[in-house]
Write a protein that holds these residues in place. Sequence first.
Motif, short mmCIF file in Angstrom:
data_model
loop_
_atom_site.label_atom_id
_atom_site.label_comp_id
_atom_site.label_asym_id
_atom_site.label_seq_id
_atom_site.Cartn_x
_atom_site.Cartn_y
_atom_site.Cartn_z
N THR A 1 0.83 -1.21 0.00
CA THR A 1 0.00 0.00 0.00
C THR A 1 0.86 1.26 0.00
OG1 THR A 1 -1.71 -1.21 1.23
CG2 THR A 1 -1.87 1.19 1.18
N LEU A 2 1.90 1.29 0.83
CA LEU A 2 2.78 2.45 0.86
C LEU A 2 3.50 2.64 -0.47
CD1 LEU A 2 4.34 2.16 4.44
CD2 LEU A 2 2.60 3.76 3.64
N THR A 3 3.90 1.52 -1.08
CA THR A 3 4.54 1.61 -2.40
C THR A 3 3.60 2.22 -3.43
OG1 THR A 3 5.88 -0.34 -1.88
CG2 THR A 3 5.73 0.31 -4.19
N GLY A 4 2.32 1.85 -3.35
CA GLY A 4 1.33 2.44 -4.26
C GLY A 4 1.19 3.93 -4.06
N PHE A 5 1.17 4.39 -2.81
CA PHE A 5 1.08 5.83 -2.55
C PHE A 5 2.32 6.56 -3.04
CE2 PHE A 5 -2.18 4.69 0.71
CZ PHE A 5 -3.19 5.52 0.22
N VAL A 6 3.51 5.96 -2.85
CA VAL A 6 4.75 6.59 -3.31
C VAL A 6 4.75 6.73 -4.83
CG1 VAL A 6 7.24 6.30 -3.49
CG2 VAL A 6 6.09 5.88 -1.31
N ILE A 7 4.33 5.68 -5.53
CA ILE A 7 4.28 5.73 -6.99
C ILE A 7 3.28 6.78 -7.46
CG2 ILE A 7 3.67 4.42 -9.06
CD1 ILE A 7 4.78 1.94 -7.68
N ALA A 8 2.13 6.86 -6.78
CA ALA A 8 1.12 7.86 -7.14
C ALA A 8 1.65 9.28 -6.94
CB ALA A 8 -0.14 7.64 -6.32
N ALA A 9 2.38 9.50 -5.82
CA ALA A 9 2.93 10.83 -5.57
C ALA A 9 3.97 11.21 -6.61
CB ALA A 9 3.54 10.87 -4.17
#
Length: 350
Positions: A328-336
């Motif tokens: 989940t954190l990786t997904g947020f980092v990629i989105a940012a």
Amino acid sequence: MKKTTSFLSREGEARPSRCPDNSAFKQQKLPAWKPQLNIATVLSSFFLSGAFCLSVGICLILAANSVREIQIDYSDKCSDCSKLRENSSNWNKECHCSVNFTLKEDILGDVFMYYGLQNFYQNHRRYVISRSDAQLLGRDVNIQKSYCAPFTTYQNGTPMAPCGAIANSIFNDTIDLFYNLKSSVIQVPLLKTGNSWWTDKNVKFRNPKSNNLSSAFAGTARPPYWQKPVYMLDEEDEKNNGYINDDLIIWMRVSAFATFRNLYRRVQRIRQFADGLPAGNYTFRISYNFPVTKFKGRKHVILSTVVWSGGSNPFLGIAYVVSGTAATLTGFVIAAIHLRLRKKKTYFQK
């Protein structure tokens, strides 16, 4: 001049071509699915996998926390017996001790009794291979050619049954459970069979073919640290003797860690214990035979229930939660990162 040309042509014809055939397989032109990754598919895969792992992990942790378990260390409470066992010459002397405890709440459902050992390393390479699988299958084999040494034969040539360091160091404490109900003492019925896997009793372990088990083991002797021969491990049940004894089978399944527990008994659900163990005062009566002081070990007895996911070990649930959180954190980092780069692209286009 003509001769030189003919020689070169012949030389060219003699050399085979190293090019692969012009086929779809050898030219790697077979139809295949080639995913076109974009920001939507990448983020959805990360968020979906994260949500899945988080949900599974939470369910596993909740299930593990719902297990009822009580663990009692009786190493110090049986100190007199422990001192007696420090001297190996006292192997034939019996020593008993009692440990009292109280259950504040009922333990409902199937209740399992385990024995636990601490600081006992079964993962040593020479210890792990110190056994004869052919002998445990009931075959007549020459154990001198196995890895059982030095626990193969006695000085007079009598072979040990079973051979090896694993079998010789079997856990041989006897543990009985009693329920103290007012002025009466009731022994809790415990099941000593049905604790091993079907494949163990039918595939990995078998007794020699004979109508009489004692005659089948004639000419053999018990290992040095055993008090009984292998065909007398269970004097109450003839079918639970020899190499197919449940306690022996479970012990031969070595642990990877120095602290472990093995299934010892199951509470038989009859009479007062039809629903499990009721709250009240209990007593463990232990015949102390297994020494642990020399390797600074500890001994435990555990009463526990099980759930659909197993026992009370939350490791698998924690691993799922950590994996889901990381995804989940990786997904947020990629989105940012994607939003930041898109803003820069828009700025330069202006």
